[in-house]
Enzyme design. Structure first.
Site, PDB file in Angstrom:
ATOM      1  NE  ARG A 186      -7.875  -2.572   1.598  1.00 23.84           N
ATOM      2  CZ  ARG A 186      -9.027  -3.164   1.782  1.00 23.84           C
ATOM      3  NH1 ARG A 186     -10.153  -2.563   1.449  1.00 23.84           N
ATOM      4  NH2 ARG A 186      -9.072  -4.362   2.317  1.00 23.84           N
TER       5      ARG A 186
ATOM      6  CG  ASP B 100      -3.424  -6.897   8.240  1.00 18.69           C
ATOM      7  OD1 ASP B 100      -4.133  -6.153   7.527  1.00 18.69           O
ATOM      8  OD2 ASP B 100      -2.247  -7.183   7.949  1.00 18.69           O
TER       9      ASP B 100
ATOM     10  N   GLY C  62       1.564  -2.660   5.160  1.00 14.77           N
ATOM     11  CA  GLY C  62       2.255  -3.840   5.659  1.00 14.77           C
ATOM     12  C   GLY C  62       1.316  -4.978   5.943  1.00 14.77           C
ATOM     13  CD  GLU C  63       0.910 -10.504   5.456  1.00 19.10           C
ATOM     14  OE1 GLU C  63       0.365 -11.612   5.612  1.00 19.10           O
ATOM     15  OE2 GLU C  63       1.716 -10.275   4.542  1.00 19.10           O
TER      16      GLU C  63
ATOM     17  CB  CYS D  45      -0.887   0.024   1.238  1.00 12.04           C
ATOM     18  SG  CYS D  45      -2.053  -1.336   1.338  1.00 12.04           S
TER      19      CYS D  45
END
Length: 167
Positions: free
Chosen positions: A52, A105, A79-80, A2
């Site tokens: 996004r 998340d 991120g993640e 993103c």
């Protein structure tokens, strides 16, 4: 991947149009959705922009800038969070009546910050990320990236403003 961008503007010269133009430059990092938020405060303005790339939750519930359920915090996140399901369980244990809007998340991460605080949440999470968190009540903005700096976060500051971006 993103894209995040934003500013703190003490002279209040930046407009939503400026923020939208900057955010548009990051569309290649997140072609699925783009949005901006400008908060006008007494002493400064805060602008947050996000592009996004939908991966975990493909619904609109994962769109950003994301406002917390208590309306006190805003996040833009790149991120993640690998252990977001574990964090979600901890949130539900703490507040059994809490209802998540989606399965992103980012939402789980943001609500964990509301419930556990920023420092404790950062100690709980495993992942790669860069984000900006704006605390509307305390008028603070936090620019954070993961311990290894896997996600980029650049900034420039002067007397009049602070500008940041993931690219």
């Amino acid at each position: 991947m993103c894209g995040i961008t934003g500013f703190i503007d003490y002279k209040k010269k930046f407009t939503i149009k400026n923020l939208e133009l900057i955010t548009k430059k990051l569309i290649h990092r997140g072609p699925d959705y783009s949005n901006c938020l400008l908060e006008n405060n007494k002493n400064f303005n805060v602008g947050l922009g996000h592009t996004r790339l939908s991966i975990v939750d493909l619904s609109n519930n994962g769109n950003q800038p994301m406002i917390s359920s208590d309306k006190k915090k805003v996040i833009i996140f790149n991120g993640e969070i690998y252990n977001f399901k574990e964090i979600k369980k901890k949130i539900i244990e703490k507040n059994t009546k809490f209802k998540f809007k989606g399965n992103s998340d980012t939402e789980i991460f943001l609500e964990a910050i509301v419930i556990f605080g920023l420092v404790e949440t950062l100690n709980l999470v495993s992942g790669m990320f860069a984000f900006a968190l704006y605390d509307k009540c305390n008028k603070n903005i936090y620019l954070v990236r993961d311990r290894f700096g896997q996600k980029p976060l650049y900034y420039s500051n002067s007397i009049d403003n602070l500008i940041f971006s993931s690219e």
